[in-house]
Design an enzyme around this catalytic site. Structure first.
Site, PDB file in Angstrom:
ATOM      1  N   LYS A 254      85.767  17.919 -12.669  1.00 20.70           N
ATOM      2  CA  LYS A 254      86.219  16.759 -11.918  1.00 20.70           C
ATOM      3  C   LYS A 254      85.052  15.942 -11.383  1.00 20.70           C
ATOM      4  O   LYS A 254      85.206  14.801 -10.970  1.00 20.70           O
ATOM      5  CB  LYS A 254      87.071  17.224 -10.711  1.00 20.70           C
ATOM      6  CG  LYS A 254      88.320  17.943 -11.098  1.00 20.70           C
ATOM      7  CD  LYS A 254      88.999  18.495  -9.839  1.00 20.70           C
ATOM      8  CE  LYS A 254      89.504  19.859 -10.073  1.00 20.70           C
ATOM      9  NZ  LYS A 254      89.792  20.630  -8.873  1.00 20.70           N
TER      10      LYS A 254
ATOM     11  N   ASP B 197      72.344  20.703 -13.983  1.00 24.33           N
ATOM     12  CA  ASP B 197      71.708  21.660 -13.068  1.00 24.33           C
ATOM     13  C   ASP B 197      71.052  22.758 -13.915  1.00 24.33           C
ATOM     14  O   ASP B 197      69.964  22.578 -14.444  1.00 24.33           O
ATOM     15  CB  ASP B 197      72.815  22.179 -12.140  1.00 24.33           C
ATOM     16  CG  ASP B 197      72.335  23.084 -11.040  1.00 24.33           C
ATOM     17  OD1 ASP B 197      71.216  22.893 -10.566  1.00 24.33           O
ATOM     18  OD2 ASP B 197      73.097  23.993 -10.637  1.00 24.33           O
TER      19      ASP B 197
ATOM     20  N   ASP C 144      81.570  18.185  -5.284  1.00 27.30           N
ATOM     21  CA  ASP C 144      82.238  18.970  -4.249  1.00 27.30           C
ATOM     22  C   ASP C 144      81.454  20.209  -3.858  1.00 27.30           C
ATOM     23  O   ASP C 144      80.540  20.648  -4.571  1.00 27.30           O
ATOM     24  CB  ASP C 144      83.595  19.450  -4.767  1.00 27.30           C
ATOM     25  CG  ASP C 144      83.455  20.573  -5.806  1.00 27.30           C
ATOM     26  OD1 ASP C 144      82.682  20.393  -6.771  1.00 27.30           O
ATOM     27  OD2 ASP C 144      84.088  21.633  -5.639  1.00 27.30           O
TER      28      ASP C 144
HETATM   29  P1  IMP Z   1      75.168  23.513 -14.838  1.00 28.86           P
HETATM   30  O1  IMP Z   1      76.047  24.104 -15.870  1.00 28.86           O
HETATM   31  O2  IMP Z   1      74.477  24.550 -13.991  1.00 28.86           O
HETATM   32  O3  IMP Z   1      74.194  22.479 -15.361  1.00 28.86           O
HETATM   33  O4  IMP Z   1      76.111  22.848 -13.792  1.00 28.86           O
HETATM   34  C1  IMP Z   1      76.571  21.640 -13.908  1.00 28.86           C
HETATM   35  C2  IMP Z   1      77.740  21.408 -12.966  1.00 28.86           C
HETATM   36  O5  IMP Z   1      77.610  22.110 -11.710  1.00 28.86           O
HETATM   37  C3  IMP Z   1      77.722  19.967 -12.600  1.00 28.86           C
HETATM   38  O6  IMP Z   1      78.408  19.192 -13.551  1.00 28.86           O
HETATM   39  C4  IMP Z   1      78.385  19.963 -11.238  1.00 28.86           C
HETATM   40  O7  IMP Z   1      79.784  19.884 -11.384  1.00 28.86           O
HETATM   41  C5  IMP Z   1      77.998  21.292 -10.636  1.00 28.86           C
HETATM   42  N1  IMP Z   1      76.851  21.116  -9.695  1.00 28.86           N
HETATM   43  C6  IMP Z   1      75.549  21.368  -9.922  1.00 28.86           C
HETATM   44  N2  IMP Z   1      74.790  21.049  -8.857  1.00 28.86           N
HETATM   45  C7  IMP Z   1      75.643  20.577  -7.921  1.00 28.86           C
HETATM   46  C8  IMP Z   1      75.455  20.046  -6.592  1.00 28.86           C
HETATM   47  O8  IMP Z   1      74.359  19.931  -6.035  1.00 28.86           O
HETATM   48  N3  IMP Z   1      76.606  19.656  -5.956  1.00 28.86           N
HETATM   49  C9  IMP Z   1      77.841  19.742  -6.518  1.00 28.86           C
HETATM   50  N4  IMP Z   1      78.049  20.212  -7.757  1.00 28.86           N
HETATM   51  C10 IMP Z   1      76.961  20.620  -8.458  1.00 28.86           C
END
Ligand code: IMP
Ligand code: MG
Length: 183
Positions: free
Chosen positions: A44, A104, A160
């Site tokens: 979302k 991230d 969120d």
């Molecule tokens: P990844 O798979 O670790 O790259 O995570 C990506 C997803 O984690 C993003 O699309 C966000 O929905 C969530 N996310 C990562 N960092 C944050 C943050 O600082 N605040 C909120 N959601 C985050």
């Protein structure tokens, strides 16, 4: 400012400028191509950014949505993103534009890329509002990133913590005490 935030990262006005720049970048990329790209929002978190970017673009796009969940109720990615709701349309032979909120660890993006290219998309372009390069666990990058941040947890404008703060019109850093007491 919401009382659970320690600082503002982007005001609503700054977000608007980032949106315009991202839309211009995409317009340039698809200029002269008559392919009707398929723009996908990774729900979302990217919902507001997605809606604003596609409306700021001159290039006509088809819209689709996919819900991916990686967090549960924590501030750390599980490393195993789960597809909760799949796309309605086929990506085969399509130019796909994936719109993300944050890259991230990169696990979500790798999963999406492999899935979409595996289903036969002819191109894959990723636009993200935020990039946290210092947190990367897998080697992947967005094609366009609006804003780079340090290792901080941010909320608002779709982002969120435990499903809260998404509807804030600006983006800020969440106070550590809010997520550390629960993890
Ligand atoms: P990844 O798979 O670790 O790259 O995570 C990506 C997803 O984690 C993003 O699309 C966000 O929905 C969530 N996310 C990562 N960092 C944050 C943050 O600082 N605040 C909120 N959601 C985050
Ligand atoms: Mg996301």
């Amino acid at each position: 400012m919401n009382k659970d935030l320690e600082s503002i990262v982007l005001t609503a006005e700054q977000i608007e400028n980032k949106v315009k720049e991202a839309a211009e970048w995409l317009d340039k990329r698809f200029e002269g191509k008559n392919t009707l790209p398929l723009a996908i929002s990774v729900l979302k978190g990217s919902v507001f950014f997605f809606c604003d970017v596609v409306r700021a673009m001159k290039t006509p796009v088809q819209l689709d949505f996919m819900t991916v969940s990686s967090y549960g109720n924590s501030s750390q990615s599980s490393g195993m993103p789960r597809i909760v709701m799949d796309l309605a349309s086929s990506v085969e032979g399509r130019d796909v534009i994936l719109v993300e909120d944050i890259v991230d660890s990169g696990h979500t993006l790798v999963k999406m890329r492999d899935l979409i290219l595996g289903r036969g998309a002819s191109s894959f372009t990723v636009v993200t509002l935020f990039d946290k390069p210092s947190r990367r666990k897998v080697d992947i990058k967005a094609d366009y990133s609006c804003y780079e941040i340090e290792d901080e947890f941010i909320v608002g404008y779709g982002l969120d913590y435990a499903q809260k703060y998404r509807s804030l019109p600006y983006i800020g850093v969440l106070k550590r005490e809010i997520y550390e007491k629960k993890n």
